[in-house]
Every structure is written in C-alpha cells, then in structure tokens.
Design an enzyme around this catalytic site. Structure first.
Site, PDB file in Angstrom:
ATOM      1  N   ASP A 102       0.876  -1.171   0.000  1.00 12.11           N
ATOM      2  CA  ASP A 102       0.000   0.000   0.000  1.00 12.11           C
ATOM      3  C   ASP A 102       0.917   1.227   0.000  1.00 12.11           C
ATOM      4  OD1 ASP A 102      -2.355   1.630   0.447  1.00 12.11           O
ATOM      5  OD2 ASP A 102      -1.632   1.842   2.496  1.00 12.11           O
ATOM      6  N   ASP A 305      -1.384  -0.875   6.275  1.00 11.99           N
ATOM      7  CA  ASP A 305      -1.547  -0.413   7.658  1.00 11.99           C
ATOM      8  C   ASP A 305      -2.936   0.137   7.952  1.00 11.99           C
ATOM      9  OD1 ASP A 305      -1.337   1.976   6.152  1.00 11.99           O
ATOM     10  OD2 ASP A 305      -0.662   3.052   7.954  1.00 11.99           O
ATOM     11  N   ASP A 309      -7.018  -1.552   3.915  1.00 10.92           N
ATOM     12  CA  ASP A 309      -6.118  -2.623   3.474  1.00 10.92           C
ATOM     13  C   ASP A 309      -6.535  -3.997   4.013  1.00 10.92           C
ATOM     14  OD1 ASP A 309      -4.395  -0.775   2.185  1.00 10.92           O
ATOM     15  OD2 ASP A 309      -3.413  -0.336   4.100  1.00 10.92           O
TER      16      ASP A 309
END
Length: 416
Positions: A102, A305, A309
């Site tokens: 990410d 995080d 996600d």
C-alpha cells in the site's frame, strides 16, 4: 510441513515394528537351526535385535524437526521486531514471490501535510475551513492533514450534518450556518466529482502538475460547481527504496497498490524504484487485485496499515501489517512489523526461508540417521564384525539424534 512429518511417521512406525519383528525372528531361526554361530542364546540374541531396532528407530527427531525450528524462528523474529502469529504464516512466507505495498502510511510516512491550496474565487482559508469542517468526521490520513493545517491557522470550523463517506471517492455533508446558509459540500477525488456531475475539466492541468510532484489532490465543490482544491504531500519513508531493492535482490516482484491518483502513484513509485503500479483502486478492488494475482499462480504478500487494506491483507497468502496502523489491519495480518518501517518485510521473508531450510535439514538428517541405524541395529554387520549393537548404545544414539536436531534448530537464534 509438520503434517508431512506426521504422515511419514504414520508409515514409518509400523514399518520399523515389522522390520524389528522380522529381523528378530530371522536371527532366532538362524541360531536355532545352527545356520550361523551366535554369541548368546537364540532367544536372547533375537530379543536384543528386537529392542535395538525399536529403540534406535524411535522417530523422536522426526517429531522435533519442525516444531523446534518454528519455535526458534518465531522467537528470533520477535527479537527482530517481527511478530509471526503462527507456524503456518512462517511456512507460507517462505513461498512468497510477489509483495504488494500500500502507499499511504506504508511506503510513505503516513503524516501528510497540506502544500497547496488553489481556489476559483474564495480565499485560501475559506477553502481550508470548509474542507476541514467536513473532514472532522473522517478518519482518513488526508483528512487529518487538512485538520492539522486548519488548527495551525486557528480556523473555527462549521458544524456538519448528514455526513456521508463514499469509499474510494470522498465525503459529502451539509455545513450549517455559513454566511450563505446551510450548504451541501462535496470533497474528494475526480470520481466523486463525476458522480455529482461537477465539471473540473478546466482545472485538470494544475492538478496534473501537482500529481507529477507526488502530491494527492482533494477537490472541493457544491452542487452549483467547483470551488477549489487542496494538495497534500506525504513524505516517502527513508528506508522504502532500500527495502524495494532488497526484495528485488532476493527474487521478489514488487507492486504498489493504492487508491490514490495514478500520476501521484507513479511519482512515488519512481522515487522508491517500483515499476509495477495499480492505482485508483477501492478497498474492494485491492482485494480483487490480490485475488487475481493469486489466480495467476503468484504467492502474494500484502503489506499495509489501514482499515481499507484489511480485506487485501486477509485475502493475501501472507498479510503483513505495519506497526502503528489500524487495529483491524493488525488483526487481519499474519505477520506484524512492530516498527512503523517496511525494512522488516525482507527480513521476515528471509527468516521464513532460513527456518524452512533448517526444517528440511532436520528432516534429512533424521531420515539419514534412521536409514543407517536400523540395518546396523538389525545385525547386518554381525557376520562381518562379530559385534551386535547393544540396546543401551542404541538408546544413546537415539537420544543424540534428537539432540542434533534441536542443536541445528538453535542455530536460527543467530539468524541475521
């Protein structure tokens, strides 16, 4: 792999019992009928053979090979700040060939700051005040950046009602008691502007320049039309580039997956050395992209995080959460990096590989040991040397095989 050892032991034990019985019966018959001279009574000799084979072949080392290595490997991981939640996670990480990152809060520091405010006709502070008022109800890092800037400028925010968050697009709400009354405000990316038929075509050029600088753009509009934008930059973590290089060195494909604008994503990816980018995706799309890569035969680790996600972290073969992230991300992950840094991602994969190599060494030596020990205990060397393996020595040898497996596993404590 522990299951494999259990399956092998399930066949191994009855085979060994069969060998022990067969060898003892054969030696008894050999001595009974005087085919070969034995150094003791046939029944005593046969009993020694039976006991020696059973004792030396005891599959303790097979049973110890996997759990000891996993225990030491996960312990070493904890010392390095890598929390591995299960032995299964450690084994799966060894097979990973693709790592997806990410962007926000993972590759970047997750502490975005407002860098530009551009308006059609309103003052900068008014644009900031309107957006910050709406962002009070949002938990997105970009919203936090806007609120921080509004606090720095000591702006009094409007009360908001009918707040709605549109995942992957933006937010909508009604600001109360503005100078022109209650106003419905739309804040977000181009997708939400298109949804509400807000024409921003005349302002795309200035947006593109900001995107190319690696900045994220938030548009502001009412149903009457476009009002302005706020650009936000998130600094890349110092170790992100080093991490990507390290992963490439160990043969891992690296992909960046983000909900951000494609131009912004490309600018950040170029800075850290990532060539493959999937941008402008919703949390559901992140999950689908992970699934699609798995269907292509890839073994995928997802590193993230945030709340958005968590579906992708759960779907991936290995979910790796960065410390300090959302609780749901930490819960969804198989491995948690206690630091907020991604430099531990290649460490986790290398530790998994070292542990699996150690387990295979343990199993190999356990099989080799039994392969050599059983024939000797069965008396294959007796006609040549005239000596039989004493059951006590067989017991000592069996214990040493377990000691050797545990000692080999303990080498993981010095993994670097």
């Amino acid at each position: 792999i522990a299951h494999l050892a259990d399956v092998i032991s399930g066949y191994f034990v009855p085979v060994v019992i069969g060998i022990a019985i067969l060898a003892s019966v054969l030696w008894y018959l050999v001595g009974k009928f005087g085919i070969y001279s034995l150094d003791s009574e046939p029944s005593v000799f046969a009993l020694k053979i039976l006991i020696s084979v059973l004792v030396i072949a005891c599959p303790c080392s097979l049973g110890l090979a996997t759990p000891t290595a996993i225990m030491v490997g996960t312990g070493r991981g904890a010392e390095l700040g890598i929390l591995i939640k299960s032995g299964e996670a450690l084994e799966k990480a060894y097979k990973v060939d693709t790592v997806i990152f990410d962007k926000t809060g993972t590759i970047t520091a997750g502490k975005p700051t407002v860098t530009n405010i551009k308006s059609v006709k309103l003052q900068e502070d008014i644009i900031l005040k309107v957006v910050a008022s709406l962002e009070q109800n949002s938990e997105h890092p970009l919203g936090e950046a806007v609120l921080r800037e509004a606090n720095i400028r000591k702006l009094d925010l409007y009360t908001v009602r009918d707040f709605t968050s549109k995942t992957g697009k933006g937010i909508v709400g009604i600001l109360e008691n503005t100078p022109v009354g209650d106003v419905e405000v739309i804040v977000g990316n181009k997708k939400i502007m298109d949804e509400y038929n807000i024409d921003i075509s005349n302002h795309l050029d200035e947006s593109i320049k900001l995107f190319d600088e690696g900045k994220t753009v938030i548009y502001l509009a009412t149903k009457k039309g476009y009002l302005g934008l706020i650009a936000i930059a998130d600094k890349v973590k110092e170790t992100s580039k080093e991490t990507v290089e390290e992963l490439k060195k160990i043969g891992i494909d690296v992909i960046m997956l983000t909900g951000d604008n494609e131009r912004t994503a490309k600018a950040i990816a170029k800075e850290v050395g990532i060539e493959k980018i999937i941008a402008e995706v919703s949390p559901k799309d992140k999950y689908q992209n992970v699934k699609m890569l798995q269907e292509q035969g890839k073994r995928v680790a997802m590193v993230g995080d945030g709340i958005n996600d968590s579906p992708a972290l759960t779907q991936a073969d290995i979910g790796i959460a960065v410390g300090g992230g959302a609780d749901i991300a930490l819960e969804s992950a198989d491995i948690v990096l206690m630091s907020k840094d991604v430099k531990d991602v290649p460490k986790a994969i290398e530790l998994s590989r070292a542990t699996m190599k150690n387990i295979k060494e343990n199993l190999f030596w356990a099989f080799i040991y039994n392969g050599l020990g059983i024939p000797i205990a069965a008396g294959i060397l007796y006609p040549i040397t005239g000596h039989l393996l004493n059951p006590m020595i067989a017991g000592g040898a069996m214990a040493m095989s377990s000691v050797s497996v545990v000692t080999n596993a303990l080498r993981l404590k010095w993994f670097k």
